[in-house]
Design a protein around this motif. Structure first.
Motif, PDB file in Angstrom:
ATOM      1  N   GLY A  21       0.845  -1.268  -0.239  1.00  0.00           N
ATOM      2  CA  GLY A  21       0.099   0.269  -0.291  1.00  0.00           C
ATOM      3  C   GLY A  21       0.677   0.984  -0.270  1.00  0.00           C
ATOM      4  N   PHE A  22       1.849   1.771  -0.742  1.00  0.00           N
ATOM      5  CA  PHE A  22       3.449   2.804  -0.845  1.00  0.00           C
ATOM      6  C   PHE A  22       3.801   2.567   0.130  1.00  0.00           C
ATOM      7  CE2 PHE A  22      -0.123   2.665  -3.974  1.00  0.00           C
ATOM      8  CZ  PHE A  22       0.767   2.701  -5.367  1.00  0.00           C
ATOM      9  N   ARG A  23       3.291   2.650   1.405  1.00  0.00           N
ATOM     10  CA  ARG A  23       4.507   2.161   3.050  1.00  0.00           C
ATOM     11  C   ARG A  23       5.675   2.282   2.824  1.00  0.00           C
ATOM     12  NH1 ARG A  23       0.697  -1.641   4.093  1.00  0.00           N
ATOM     13  NH2 ARG A  23      -1.043  -0.245   5.605  1.00  0.00           N
ATOM     14  N   ILE A  24       6.248   1.344   1.456  1.00  0.00           N
ATOM     15  CA  ILE A  24       7.764   1.291   1.248  1.00  0.00           C
ATOM     16  C   ILE A  24       7.931   1.510  -0.175  1.00  0.00           C
ATOM     17  CG2 ILE A  24       8.122  -0.321   2.991  1.00  0.00           C
ATOM     18  CD1 ILE A  24       8.820  -2.873   0.802  1.00  0.00           C
ATOM     19  N   GLY A  25       9.459   1.402  -0.071  1.00  0.00           N
ATOM     20  CA  GLY A  25       9.929   2.474  -1.745  1.00  0.00           C
ATOM     21  C   GLY A  25       9.923   3.626  -1.677  1.00  0.00           C
ATOM     22  N   GLY A  26      10.590   4.877  -1.959  1.00  0.00           N
ATOM     23  CA  GLY A  26      10.691   6.188  -2.558  1.00  0.00           C
ATOM     24  C   GLY A  26       9.637   7.067  -3.023  1.00  0.00           C
ATOM     25  N   PRO A  27      10.417   7.804  -4.247  1.00  0.00           N
ATOM     26  CA  PRO A  27       8.901   8.603  -4.217  1.00  0.00           C
ATOM     27  C   PRO A  27       8.292   7.696  -6.122  1.00  0.00           C
ATOM     28  CG  PRO A  27      11.040   9.515  -5.080  1.00  0.00           C
ATOM     29  CD  PRO A  27      11.339   8.960  -3.571  1.00  0.00           C
ATOM     30  N   GLY A  28       9.070   6.426  -6.094  1.00  0.00           N
ATOM     31  CA  GLY A  28       8.993   6.338  -7.770  1.00  0.00           C
ATOM     32  C   GLY A  28       7.867   5.636  -7.929  1.00  0.00           C
ATOM     33  N   PRO A  29       7.212   4.799  -6.741  1.00  0.00           N
ATOM     34  CA  PRO A  29       6.232   3.831  -7.216  1.00  0.00           C
ATOM     35  C   PRO A  29       5.228   5.369  -7.065  1.00  0.00           C
ATOM     36  CG  PRO A  29       7.593   3.278  -5.519  1.00  0.00           C
ATOM     37  CD  PRO A  29       7.832   4.640  -5.902  1.00  0.00           C
ATOM     38  N   HIS A  30       4.874   6.474  -6.376  1.00  0.00           N
ATOM     39  CA  HIS A  30       3.884   7.641  -6.164  1.00  0.00           C
ATOM     40  C   HIS A  30       3.249   7.805  -6.966  1.00  0.00           C
ATOM     41  CE1 HIS A  30       3.068   6.753  -1.275  1.00  0.00           C
ATOM     42  NE2 HIS A  30       4.763   6.291  -1.890  1.00  0.00           N
ATOM     43  N   ARG A  31       4.458   8.489  -7.689  1.00  0.00           N
ATOM     44  CA  ARG A  31       4.810   8.461  -9.143  1.00  0.00           C
ATOM     45  C   ARG A  31       4.006   7.955 -10.041  1.00  0.00           C
ATOM     46  NH1 ARG A  31      10.020  10.120  -8.558  1.00  0.00           N
ATOM     47  NH2 ARG A  31      10.531  12.056  -7.452  1.00  0.00           N
ATOM     48  N   LEU A  32       4.508   6.808 -10.668  1.00  0.00           N
ATOM     49  CA  LEU A  32       3.778   5.556 -11.409  1.00  0.00           C
ATOM     50  C   LEU A  32       2.570   5.180 -11.319  1.00  0.00           C
ATOM     51  CD1 LEU A  32       4.037   3.746 -13.260  1.00  0.00           C
ATOM     52  CD2 LEU A  32       4.552   2.219 -12.108  1.00  0.00           C
ATOM     53  N   ALA A  33       2.500   5.661  -9.749  1.00  0.00           N
ATOM     54  CA  ALA A  33       0.921   5.546  -9.480  1.00  0.00           C
ATOM     55  C   ALA A  33      -0.211   6.301 -10.319  1.00  0.00           C
ATOM     56  CB  ALA A  33       0.957   5.570  -7.674  1.00  0.00           C
ATOM     57  N   ALA A  34       0.581   7.758  -9.774  1.00  0.00           N
ATOM     58  CA  ALA A  34      -0.341   9.056 -10.140  1.00  0.00           C
ATOM     59  C   ALA A  34      -0.340   8.566 -11.930  1.00  0.00           C
ATOM     60  CB  ALA A  34       0.628   9.798 -10.184  1.00  0.00           C
ATOM     61  N   GLU A  35       0.328   8.279 -12.808  1.00  0.00           N
ATOM     62  CA  GLU A  35       0.546   8.260 -14.016  1.00  0.00           C
ATOM     63  C   GLU A  35      -0.443   7.119 -13.865  1.00  0.00           C
ATOM     64  OE1 GLU A  35       3.128   6.593 -17.584  1.00  0.00           O
ATOM     65  OE2 GLU A  35       3.688   7.151 -15.566  1.00  0.00           O
ATOM     66  N   LEU A  36      -0.971   5.987 -13.503  1.00  0.00           N
ATOM     67  CA  LEU A  36      -1.757   4.981 -13.707  1.00  0.00           C
ATOM     68  C   LEU A  36      -2.839   6.295 -13.963  1.00  0.00           C
ATOM     69  CD1 LEU A  36       0.203   1.778 -12.420  1.00  0.00           C
ATOM     70  CD2 LEU A  36      -0.211   2.813 -14.653  1.00  0.00           C
ATOM     71  N   VAL A  37      -3.573   6.449 -12.520  1.00  0.00           N
ATOM     72  CA  VAL A  37      -4.764   7.004 -12.263  1.00  0.00           C
ATOM     73  C   VAL A  37      -4.919   7.526 -13.548  1.00  0.00           C
ATOM     74  CG1 VAL A  37      -6.217   8.783 -10.972  1.00  0.00           C
ATOM     75  CG2 VAL A  37      -4.307   6.310  -9.246  1.00  0.00           C
ATOM     76  N   GLU A  38      -3.622   8.880 -13.639  1.00  0.00           N
ATOM     77  CA  GLU A  38      -4.386   9.530 -14.780  1.00  0.00           C
ATOM     78  C   GLU A  38      -5.251   9.509 -15.871  1.00  0.00           C
ATOM     79  OE1 GLU A  38      -1.320  11.612 -14.986  1.00  0.00           O
ATOM     80  OE2 GLU A  38      -1.087  13.440 -13.626  1.00  0.00           O
ATOM     81  N   ALA A  39      -4.576   7.212 -16.215  1.00  0.00           N
ATOM     82  CA  ALA A  39      -4.689   7.448 -17.534  1.00  0.00           C
ATOM     83  C   ALA A  39      -6.051   6.102 -17.504  1.00  0.00           C
ATOM     84  CB  ALA A  39      -3.788   5.720 -17.558  1.00  0.00           C
ATOM     85  N   GLY A  40      -6.489   6.253 -16.190  1.00  0.00           N
ATOM     86  CA  GLY A  40      -8.218   6.411 -16.263  1.00  0.00           C
ATOM     87  C   GLY A  40      -7.969   4.606 -15.297  1.00  0.00           C
ATOM     88  N   VAL A  41      -7.162   4.395 -13.982  1.00  0.00           N
ATOM     89  CA  VAL A  41      -7.602   3.444 -13.450  1.00  0.00           C
ATOM     90  C   VAL A  41      -8.093   3.492 -12.265  1.00  0.00           C
ATOM     91  CG1 VAL A  41      -6.535   1.811 -11.514  1.00  0.00           C
ATOM     92  CG2 VAL A  41      -5.100   2.308 -13.902  1.00  0.00           C
ATOM     93  N   GLU A  42      -9.571   3.094 -11.710  1.00  0.00           N
ATOM     94  CA  GLU A  42     -10.150   3.372 -10.713  1.00  0.00           C
ATOM     95  C   GLU A  42      -9.602   2.797  -9.418  1.00  0.00           C
ATOM     96  OE1 GLU A  42     -14.566   2.931 -12.174  1.00  0.00           O
ATOM     97  OE2 GLU A  42     -14.398   3.454 -13.358  1.00  0.00           O
ATOM     98  N   VAL A  43      -9.255   3.548  -8.190  1.00  0.00           N
ATOM     99  CA  VAL A  43      -8.668   2.229  -7.060  1.00  0.00           C
ATOM    100  C   VAL A  43      -9.173   1.459  -6.433  1.00  0.00           C
ATOM    101  CG1 VAL A  43      -6.948   2.755  -5.813  1.00  0.00           C
ATOM    102  CG2 VAL A  43      -6.275   4.498  -7.712  1.00  0.00           C
ATOM    103  N   GLU A  44     -10.324   2.626  -5.844  1.00  0.00           N
ATOM    104  CA  GLU A  44     -10.469   1.623  -4.815  1.00  0.00           C
ATOM    105  C   GLU A  44     -11.604   0.380  -5.397  1.00  0.00           C
ATOM    106  OE1 GLU A  44     -13.883   0.478  -2.191  1.00  0.00           O
ATOM    107  OE2 GLU A  44     -14.435   1.421  -4.497  1.00  0.00           O
ATOM    108  N   PRO A  45     -12.358   0.285  -6.244  1.00  0.00           N
ATOM    109  CA  PRO A  45     -12.910  -0.650  -6.703  1.00  0.00           C
ATOM    110  C   PRO A  45     -11.157  -2.162  -6.601  1.00  0.00           C
ATOM    111  CG  PRO A  45     -13.726   0.958  -8.563  1.00  0.00           C
ATOM    112  CD  PRO A  45     -12.637   1.655  -6.564  1.00  0.00           C
ATOM    113  N   LEU A  46     -10.610  -1.353  -7.770  1.00  0.00           N
ATOM    114  CA  LEU A  46      -9.979  -2.893  -7.909  1.00  0.00           C
ATOM    115  C   LEU A  46      -9.093  -3.131  -6.783  1.00  0.00           C
ATOM    116  CD1 LEU A  46      -7.665  -3.419  -9.919  1.00  0.00           C
ATOM    117  CD2 LEU A  46      -6.438  -1.838  -9.796  1.00  0.00           C
ATOM    118  N   MET A  47      -8.529  -2.210  -5.848  1.00  0.00           N
ATOM    119  CA  MET A  47      -8.235  -2.460  -4.291  1.00  0.00           C
ATOM    120  C   MET A  47      -9.132  -3.262  -3.471  1.00  0.00           C
ATOM    121  SD  MET A  47      -5.013  -1.806  -4.805  1.00  0.00           S
ATOM    122  CE  MET A  47      -4.596  -2.541  -3.280  1.00  0.00           C
TER     123      MET A  47
END
Length: 327
Positions: free
Chosen positions: A169-195
């Motif tokens: 849940g983005f507890r570990i790792g640096g800023p990279g995963p958060h940047r990628l997550a933002a890109e994926l959300v911008e691509a249309g990923v609906e996070v709540e139903p997915l998770m």
């Protein structure tokens, strides 16, 4: 690493038939990686099959991951051809983690490894192996980028699933995963139903079984110079009664014990056969312990399989962690 990623992209660009495999007991990072690559190739007209390592040819994938397969690419291990043109092994720390499909590594015309396990010795013709990244989907994203694949909600969901789960849940790792997550959300990923489907949906009966497991958990606060070990056991009856999703979630509850640096969850898969999940808060390298016990993984998350009694398994864990006695 840049050269390996480029070579992998070139091989996939030229392929007409690709088989993509996740490891045994596939998780969101392994199948998410395979399905993201598979979907992109499928849309280009490539003959694609996605499957996973297994002990039995007709094993089914985890129910919670099947929704990621929007194009019907996922097949049972029994369907995998004996000698694929291109084989891609995703998130597979060792070829043994492919189970009955391990022989496809040498049989394929070209085998590509895409993985981030620190314990991986490396195998295959093209090795996209980088232990510094947080999840295998990060490497898949790089390959897709070089292949000029435009991210959309379907491919993005596969990548997000692996990224969110392997970073806890983005507890570990640096800023990279958060940047990628933002890109994926911008691509249309609906996070709540997915998770919700991946990690927040369990049958009511599981609450009672989980309660009994947690009530029987044990704490050894003096292990490894005071770092502490907490361990719990999932008996065979519970393993057989519930989905892998439920069984694998136990470690996430047990590891919250503040008095323990290391968490171990022993899952009885047969009479004297166990699979063990290890977790660390960061001060102890559990991957080194897992490798010593025949498994592998990451410094913070690893595992192994072993035969013996519960007492023998726990003794082996203590020894591998550098502590030979209970306190």
């Amino acid at each position: 690493m840049d050269e390996a990623v480029e070579t992998a992209a070139d091989v996939l660009d030229a392929a007409t038939q690709v088989v993509l495999l996740g490891h045994v007991n596939p998780d969101a990072d392994s199948l998410g990686s395979a399905l993201a690559l598979g979907l992109a190739l499928h849309r280009r007209g490539v003959q694609v099959m996605v499957s996973y390592g297994a002990a039995e040819p007709d094993e089914l994938p985890p129910e919670s991951l099947r929704a990621l397969d929007v194009a019907g690419l996922l097949h049972r291990p029994s369907d995998v051809p004996e000698a694929p043109e291109v084989l891609v092994c995703c998130d597979t720390a060792d070829r043994r983690r492919l189970g009955i499909l391990a022989d496809r590594v040498d049989a394929a015309e070209t085998t590509i490894l895409v993985d981030h396990h620190a314990s991986n010795p490396g195998f295959g013709d093209v090795q996209v192996l980088d232990p510094t990244v947080e999840a295998t989907v990060v490497l898949v994203h790089r390959i897709l980028d070089l292949m000029d694949v435009d991210l959309d909600p379907a491919v993005g969901a596969c990548l997000y699933a692996g990224l969110a789960t392997d970073t806890v849940g983005f507890r570990i790792g640096g800023p990279g995963p958060h940047r990628l997550a933002a890109e994926l959300v911008e691509a249309g990923v609906e996070v709540e139903p997915l998770m919700r489907g991946l990690v927040d949906s369990h049958p009511f009966a599981w609450l009672h079984a989980l309660g009994a497991i947690l009530q029987a958990a044990e704490l050894e606060p003096g292990l490894r110079a005071g770092h502490g070990l907490v361990h719990a056991t999932v008996p065979r009856a519970v393993v057989e009664a519930f989905r892998p999703e439920e069984v694998e979630s136990v470690v996430d509850h047990v590891r919250t014990a503040t008095e323990a640096e290391v968490t171990a969850v022993l899952k009885q898969v047969a009479g004297d056969r166990w699979t063990v999940s290890l977790r660390s808060r960061g001060a102890v390298d559990v991957a080194a312990a897992a490798v010593a016990l025949g498994g592998g993984g990451h410094p913070r998350a690893a595992g192994f399989s072993r035969s013996g009694s519960r007492t023998e398994i726990l003794a082996a864990i203590r020894t591998a962690l550098g502590d030979t006695g209970r306190t």
